[in-house]
Design an enzyme around this catalytic site. Structure first.
Site, PDB file in Angstrom:
ATOM      1  N   ASP A  23       0.876  -1.049   0.156  1.00  0.00           N
ATOM      2  CA  ASP A  23      -0.078  -0.069   0.150  1.00  0.00           C
ATOM      3  C   ASP A  23       0.931   1.239  -0.006  1.00  0.00           C
ATOM      4  OD1 ASP A  23      -2.470  -1.581   0.487  1.00  0.00           O
ATOM      5  OD2 ASP A  23      -1.699  -1.735   2.403  1.00  0.00           O
ATOM      6  N   GLU A 262       1.233  -6.098  -4.350  1.00  0.00           N
ATOM      7  CA  GLU A 262       0.703  -5.504  -5.416  1.00  0.00           C
ATOM      8  C   GLU A 262       2.068  -4.633  -6.122  1.00  0.00           C
ATOM      9  OE1 GLU A 262      -2.061  -1.533  -6.895  1.00  0.00           O
ATOM     10  OE2 GLU A 262      -2.960  -3.121  -5.315  1.00  0.00           O
TER      11      GLU A 262
END
Length: 357
Positions: A23, A262
């Site tokens: 994040d 991610e």
């Protein structure tokens, strides 16, 4: 691709850390790229601790502010764009102030919900959709969803304009040597960045005795490896925490990269080396569908698909032997497709400039 000319804006990016490598990593890369184009960025984050090693030098044009309760909103210069990263729910006090700012200078409110990366079908359907705010101090405004993705109908992926040039100039042997790793002919380098996969002991056993050096990233990956019995003959190197740039270098230096979450997935795709993704696990197993969608987009060879299923706990079968030649060819094809698409920053600037007017 160089971002198109645009007037410089002031951005407020809000981030709540769930996985600080992912994040915060995504938000920092976005903030840094915006600042590189002349924009001013405030990054509000509830836990900025990882930036001490991820970006120890900071970045001119990026101000990191603590997301604490209450927020320190004194003496703030009005922002133009509000980025709500990964559905983090911006504090109402800030939204109220944002509404006042925008009303005072008669500029349009630009509120973007930057979503998680996925290859699932709903991403193309949802990218750009409006979400009217029906209550609270932001009532009457419209928030819009911006979905990163792998296809032209999504918001694309973060990619610096000079990424390929830097990669072409990269000196693999020198970088490894700086970390005490001597590059030997016939030896493969494998990087490991993961959570705690059940198949980790199988991987370590598979690599033992092979001409492989396993480069283990700091944190959970190191702890996971140290919790396993180490097979004889396994060449291990435990790395310190790396800056974002140096993590890219690690991916460029290795022949096979295990990544997680991610941000590192995107970086591994740009590295163009065979990769294995450890997807962020969700309690309801929603990550299985997300993984399958990504493997479909990648047109993953059967062996790569089977490896991912075992590595991510979709099944408990034996860990297949990597077929690096096939995996490499597919990764390079995928990278070529992605390079032909507009990157996330270019699309986000256009999105903000046109959609929100």
């Amino acid at each position: 691709m160089t971002p198109p000319p645009a007037s410089t804006l002031r951005w407020d990016i809000f981030c709540k850390v769930i996985d600080n490598h992912g994040d915060l990593g995504v938000c920092w890369r976005l903030a840094r790229q915006l600042a590189g184009c002349g924009h001013a960025v405030r990054l509000w984050v509830d836990d900025a601790g990882a930036l001490t090693w991820m970006a120890p030098q900071g970045c001119p044009g990026v101000e990191v502010r603590p997301w604490a309760e209450p927020l320190d909103l004194a003496q703030l210069v009005p922002g133009d764009v509000l980025i709500e990263a990964f559905g983090c729910d911006i504090p109402e006090a800030f939204v109220a102030l944002y509404v006042q700012w925008r009303a005072a200078d008669d500029r349009p409110a630009r509120w973007v919900n930057l979503e998680y990366l996925s290859a699932e079908d709903y991403v193309e359907r949802s990218h750009g959709l409006p979400s009217p705010i029906m209550h609270g101090p932001g009532r009457g405004l419209t928030r819009r969803f911006f979905y990163p993705g792998f296809t032209p109908r999504t918001g694309g992926l973060l990619r610096e304009p000079d990424l390929l040039q830097r990669q072409a100039r990269f000196d693999r042997a020198a970088w490894l040597a700086r970390h005490g790793i001597r590059l030997q002919p016939g030896t493969r380098q494998v990087s490991l960045f993961c959570y705690e996969p059940a198949a980790l002991p199988d991987l370590l056993a598979q690599l033992a005795g092979q001409p492989v050096q396993l480069l283990v990233t700091a944190g959970r990956a190191t702890a996971a490896v140290q919790a396993c019995a180490r097979p004889a003959g396994l060449a291990l190197h435990f790395l310190p925490y790396l800056t974002q740039d140096d993590y890219d270098h690690l991916l460029w230096a290795c022949d096979l990269n295990f990544v997680r979450g991610e941000d590192s997935l995107v970086r591994a795709l740009w590295a163009g080396k065979p990769l294995v993704w450890h997807i962020y696990p969700q309690h309801d197993d929603a990550h299985h569908a997300k993984l399958e969608a990504w493997l479909d987009w990648l047109e993953a060879p059967a062996s790569l698909r089977a490896f991912h299923h075992t590595w991510n706990g979709v099944d408990t079968g034996p860990l297949p032997v990597p077929e690096l030649e096939d995996w490499s060819a597919r990764t390079l094809q995928a990278r070529q497709l992605l390079l032909a698409e507009r990157d996330l920053l270019v699309q986000l600037l256009e999105f903000v400039a046109h959609v929100h007017r």
